[in-house]
Design a protein around this motif. Structure first.
Motif, PDB file in Angstrom:
ATOM      1  N   ARG A   1      69.498  -3.284  96.339  1.00  0.00           N
ATOM      2  CA  ARG A   1      68.493  -3.112  97.387  1.00  0.00           C
ATOM      3  C   ARG A   1      69.153  -2.681  98.704  1.00  0.00           C
ATOM      4  N   HIS A   2      70.270  -3.297  99.003  1.00  0.00           N
ATOM      5  CA  HIS A   2      70.982  -2.945 100.220  1.00  0.00           C
ATOM      6  C   HIS A   2      71.477  -1.497 100.157  1.00  0.00           C
ATOM      7  N   PHE A   3      71.950  -1.093  98.989  1.00  0.00           N
ATOM      8  CA  PHE A   3      72.487   0.262  98.850  1.00  0.00           C
ATOM      9  C   PHE A   3      71.387   1.322  98.981  1.00  0.00           C
ATOM     10  N   VAL A   4      70.212   1.075  98.391  1.00  0.00           N
ATOM     11  CA  VAL A   4      69.127   2.063  98.458  1.00  0.00           C
ATOM     12  C   VAL A   4      68.729   2.326  99.901  1.00  0.00           C
ATOM     13  N   VAL A   5      68.603   1.272 100.683  1.00  0.00           N
ATOM     14  CA  VAL A   5      68.245   1.447 102.100  1.00  0.00           C
ATOM     15  C   VAL A   5      69.338   2.208 102.836  1.00  0.00           C
TER      16      VAL A   5
ATOM     17  N   LEU B   1      70.342   5.762  77.250  1.00  0.00           N
ATOM     18  CA  LEU B   1      70.291   6.934  78.112  1.00  0.00           C
ATOM     19  C   LEU B   1      69.048   6.903  78.998  1.00  0.00           C
ATOM     20  N   THR B   2      67.963   6.371  78.478  1.00  0.00           N
ATOM     21  CA  THR B   2      66.734   6.291  79.274  1.00  0.00           C
ATOM     22  C   THR B   2      66.911   5.332  80.452  1.00  0.00           C
ATOM     23  N   LEU B   3      67.509   4.177  80.185  1.00  0.00           N
ATOM     24  CA  LEU B   3      67.742   3.213  81.270  1.00  0.00           C
ATOM     25  C   LEU B   3      68.749   3.756  82.286  1.00  0.00           C
ATOM     26  N   SER B   4      69.702   4.541  81.802  1.00  0.00           N
ATOM     27  CA  SER B   4      70.699   5.099  82.710  1.00  0.00           C
ATOM     28  C   SER B   4      70.082   6.088  83.682  1.00  0.00           C
ATOM     29  N   GLY B   5      68.902   6.638  83.331  1.00  0.00           N
ATOM     30  CA  GLY B   5      68.231   7.560  84.235  1.00  0.00           C
ATOM     31  C   GLY B   5      67.800   6.925  85.534  1.00  0.00           C
ATOM     32  N   ALA B   6      67.752   5.586  85.582  1.00  0.00           N
ATOM     33  CA  ALA B   6      67.377   4.900  86.827  1.00  0.00           C
ATOM     34  C   ALA B   6      68.441   5.024  87.898  1.00  0.00           C
TER      35      ALA B   6
ATOM     36  N   LYS C   1      64.757   8.816  94.289  1.00  0.00           N
ATOM     37  CA  LYS C   1      63.377   8.545  93.902  1.00  0.00           C
ATOM     38  C   LYS C   1      63.298   7.711  92.627  1.00  0.00           C
ATOM     39  N   ALA C   2      64.208   7.977  91.671  1.00  0.00           N
ATOM     40  CA  ALA C   2      64.187   7.253  90.388  1.00  0.00           C
ATOM     41  C   ALA C   2      65.004   5.976  90.412  1.00  0.00           C
ATOM     42  N   PHE C   3      65.590   5.616  91.538  1.00  0.00           N
ATOM     43  CA  PHE C   3      66.455   4.442  91.620  1.00  0.00           C
ATOM     44  C   PHE C   3      65.598   3.187  91.529  1.00  0.00           C
ATOM     45  N   ASP C   4      65.684   2.497  90.379  1.00  0.00           N
ATOM     46  CA  ASP C   4      64.851   1.314  90.134  1.00  0.00           C
ATOM     47  C   ASP C   4      65.761   0.111  89.892  1.00  0.00           C
TER      48      ASP C   4
END
Length: 852
Positions: free
Chosen positions: A740-744, A695-700, A708-711
């Motif tokens: 990376r492409h999606f975040v931008v 669940l913690t990793l899914s928070g990314a 902001k939390a997208f890692d």
């Protein structure tokens, strides 16, 4: 002529009634009468005597004088058995009391229809597990064939089929073969073998020839021979001859499907107007069954005869429909064909079963080939039978989370093995493969969460990526009830809420009552405390009345004790404190019960709740004390001096003197801080993020705050560690570049602004059609969204079960109960099913005397 047995029987009955006081002349007269009767009987007896073959042909009867002269004082009259030695002995018939005593008081004998339904419901879908068709009773074979034909070939689709054959060149079953041989090819995951459905259904028994039962009972596994051009094993099974065994079975298969070609339908030519009338008659029954089920009403009545004043809900509602429409009135009840009224209880249950099967089929189509999660819980019904509810959680094609009630089944016990077998049977019956399971949601019972032998452990053995998540709402309930009600005197509150007489009113016609706290209804404690605070004066008045006018010493004592507790300052302080704490957690409690809740947003809500409680601890004392004192002034409650160290005994005077502390320290530290610290500790223990790495990793993946939390690295770790089989090696390489492409793109696109949950993100991808571009992100989002949050949906299903299966309906059978609950709970799907589809399914189930 027949022998005159009546006179002989009269004589011996009279002889049996003689006693010692009978006179000699009377005895002589009776003997003369008997001898005369015997003479007449012998005279008219036909020769030979067939009824008494051992009787002599001629009997010498002495004269009257000889008999009367030789008669002794007490004459021994020969019995009827001596004259007729071959006559059968009288049969001892037991009395009615003996018969009724020997009969069991309650014997539930299942009807033929119920036995047939049980057989059809227990049919095995997996070709490798089902018994040969010739082992079923001959009178049920056609029904079983129709059931399998309605399901179609068992073409289960797996992500990866097991390898078999030569170790150097192993081969596996190919999913593309379904498209080539779609009409008959089946696959058994238990035996990793292929089967032929028509050959199985119409085989007459083992022929004894080598390989003849390969596609029927043993299964075919020679995958190498399938890719052999003209010598393909599947083509050889079909055969070049039109009269081959497979083609004959296919012809019989098509003939049974073609209802119009049946001899009954060919001989019975009906006009279009008659068919329209038949459909209207059946449609009235369908709408009646559906409406009564959606309202949780019983179908049948106590007496349904034509002379009854109340013939039951079903017949009375059909009669009501007919009264509003002349066309319906001409097609139903007495105006319908006598052999096709479609109002019997068997037809009612069959129509309900069709509607429920349509609902489950709709849910199965919604799931498709996507991954899913199971939510399981058990409870006892009104008949004290253990029932297991199964809810499926999945993400639909629009990117929305769905939790659908799927089935309920009776289980003999609640052990993990029994529950797993029942769940697997239900899933297999609807072509849901356990390998597609990606989540399990249960409560905290040991048979569910056991690490070694629990239900979650058994499923993890079959599917290691079906992660178990303990119900969040259940954790919160355990955390809220751990120490507070014991250490903070809330037992007094619960005791006061048990007094039903506490009522008051506002306005002219409004009556308010105290709300009781329920142990299984989440959030009910907050409502109970608010109710007591709003009705404080009414509670005090009733407790005063009980103490003064109580009917017994216990009632008066309880009223006096309760009134004293309500008038204490520390009680008012604790009541206001619990209102603040439970008001904060109530938001979390209500959010966790939503069907569309995802684990990422749930964890954010848990963190927010912890921070709000911590803020209450640091900055909430002053405001709380002001509210408490104003409440005490309003209700004439004594406010103690907080600087006093010599408080009354009820505040712990000896302890205050010993520690040299004031009342303010006592209320603030030992009550206010202590309760909040205990609450925070319980929340941290129940919702430990270290123990829930998934669940913690899914928070990314959380899109809140413009991603902001997208890692990227955390998301890749999530895929590598928890979903390795859902992404191949090439996709794992491609994933970080796609992220990376999606975040931008997302930060620049206005469509992805103001997104707060991963469900919003997934549905936005579908709406903008970008799920095809960022297909790996869409797949990962769906996997995380499939993880369960709470089992509130299963709890709601048991609430529906209590509404449906009441004391008056406690004899409902398992299948009838499951169908009723499915239609009642999934009412939106049930209402959307057209009557024409139901009529077509009904006509295809069996041979009908009329056409639709």
């Amino acid at each position: 002529m027949k022998m005159k047995d009546g006179k002989i029987n009269q004589f011996f009955k009279r002889k049996a009634c003689d006693d010692a006081s009978t006179s000699e002349p009377v005895k002589v007269a009776r003997i003369k009468e008997a001898v005369t009767s015997i003479k007449e009987a012998v005279t008219f007896m036909p020769q030979p005597v067939e009824r008494f073959p051992s009787m002599p042909q001629r009997v010498e009867v002495p004269s009257i004088e000889e008999v009367t002269t030789a008669i002794p004082r007490q004459v021994e009259v020969p019995s009827i058995e001596e004259h007729f030695p071959s006559m059968p002995q009288p049969v001892e018939v037991p009395s009615i009391e003996e018969v009724t005593t020997a009969i069991p008081q309650q014997v539930e004998v299942p009807s033929i229809e119920e036995v047939e339904v049980d057989i059809l419901n227990s049919l095995e879908r997996d070709p490798g597990k089902r018994p040969p068709i010739w082992k079923y009773p001959p009178n049920q074979v056609d029904q079983i064939r129709r059931a399998y034909m309605k399901w179609g070939p068992y073409q289960i689709r797996l992500d990866e089929y097991p390898l078999s054959g030569n170790k150097n060149h192993p081969r596996r079953f190919q999913e593309t073969w379904y498209e080539i041989f779609y009409s008959w090819l089946e696959y058994s995951p238990s035996k990793d073998a292929a089967y032929c459905l028509p050959c199985y259904l119409f085989s007459k028994g083992p022929s004894g020839n080598c390989g003849s039962d390969a596609f029927i009972t043993t299964g075919f596994r020679g995958w190498k021979r399938v890719r052999d051009g003209k010598n393909c094993a599947f083509l050889k099974h079909i055969g070049k001859d039109l009269r081959s065994a497979h083609n004959n079975a296919m012809e019989a298969y098509q003939d049974l499907l073609n209802k119009e070609a049946h001899i009954e339908n060919v001989l019975q030519k009906q006009s279009s107007s008659q068919r329209k009338k038949n459909r209207l008659c059946l449609k009235a029954s369908i709408d009646t069954v559906r409406w009564l089920t959606l309202q949780a009403c019983a179908l049948r009545g106590h007496r349904e005869s034509s002379k009854s004043k109340n013939r039951g809900n079903f017949l009375e509602l059909v009669k009501l429909l007919a009264s509003y429409n002349d066309e319906v009135a001409k097609a139903v009840l007495n105006n319908a064909q006598q052999n096709a009224k479609y109002t019997s209880p068997k037809i009612q249950k069959k129509l309900l079963e069709i509607i429920a099967s349509r609902v489950r089929k709709h849910i199965r189509e919604e799931i498709g080939d996507s991954k899913f999660c199971i939510l399981v819980d058990e409870a006892r019904d009104e008949a004290n039978k253990e029932q297991m509810a199964l809810v499926l959680r999945f993400v639909d094609k629009f990117g929305l989370i769905q939790e659908r009630f799927f089935d309920v089944a009776h289980v003999k016990d609640t052990t993990a093995l029994t529950l797993k077998k029942k769940v697997c049977d239900i899933l297999s019956r609807h072509k849901l493969d356990v390998s597609n399971l990606r989540g399990q949601g249960y409560d905290g019972a040991s048979n569910m969460r056991g690490e070694w032998n629990g239900l979650q452990a058994l499923f993890m053995k079959d599917c290691p990526y079906a992660y178990y998540v303990h119900c969040f709402a259940h954790r919160l309930q355990l955390a809220l009830r751990h120490d507070e009600l014991q250490e903070a005197q809330l037992r007094e509150i619960e005791h006061l809420l048990e007094i039903d007489e506490i009522i008051t009113g506002k306005g002219q016609n409004q009556i308010g009552t105290l709300k009781r706290a329920a142990s299984t209804r989440w959030g009910s404690h907050f409502n109970s405390i608010c109710s007591l605070m709003n009705m404080y004066e009414a509670a005090c008045r009733v407790l005063t009345t009980l103490s003064e006018e109580g009917g017994s010493y216990n009632t008066s004592g309880d009223g006096h004790s309760g009134y004293n507790h309500l008038k204490r300052f520390d009680f008012i302080l604790i009541m206001h404190l619990m209102k603040e704490i439970m008001g904060i957690t109530d938001v979390l409690c209500q959010a966790l019960q939503q069907q569309t809740q995802d684990v990422v947003n749930a964890m954010n809500l848990v963190r927010l709740t912890k921070s709000l409680i911590q803020e209450l601890r640091e900055n909430g004392w002053d405001k709380l004390y002001v509210n408490v004192t104003s409440y005490c002034v309003l209700h004439d409650i004594e406010i103690p001096d907080l600087d006093d160290t010599r408080a009354p005994t009820r505040y712990g005077r000896s302890r205050l003197l010993k520690n040299k502390v004031t009342l303010e320290h006592y209320f603030k530290v030992e009550i206010f801080y202590a309760i909040i610290d205990q609450q925070l500790q319980e929340l941290n223990n129940r919702f430990s993020e270290q123990a829930m790495e998934l669940l913690t990793l899914s928070g990314a993946l959380n899109p809140k705050g413009n991603f902001k939390a997208f890692d990227v690295d955390t998301i890749c770790t999530l895929v590598e560690k928890f979903y390795p089989l859902d992404f191949n090696e090439q996709e794992k390489i491609t994933l970080p570049y796609q992220l990376r492409h999606f975040v931008v793109d997302a930060r620049q696109s206005p469509d992805f602004k103001n997104l707060s949950t991963i469900q919003n993100l997934c549905s936005c991808l579908v709406a903008t059609d970008k799920n095809k571009i960022y297909f790996l992100i869409d797949r990962l989002l769906r996997l995380v969204m499939t993880l369960p949050v709470s089992t509130a949906t299963t709890e709601r299903s048991f609430s529906a079960m209590k509404i449906i299966k009441t004391k008056l309906r406690n004899k409902m059978k398992g299948r009838f109960l499951a169908d009723s609950m499915t239609v009642f709970i999934e009412r939106e799907i049930s209402a959307s099913i057209s009557s024409d589809c139901i009529i077509d399914d009904f006509a295809s189930l069996d041979t009908r005397r009329v056409l639709f």
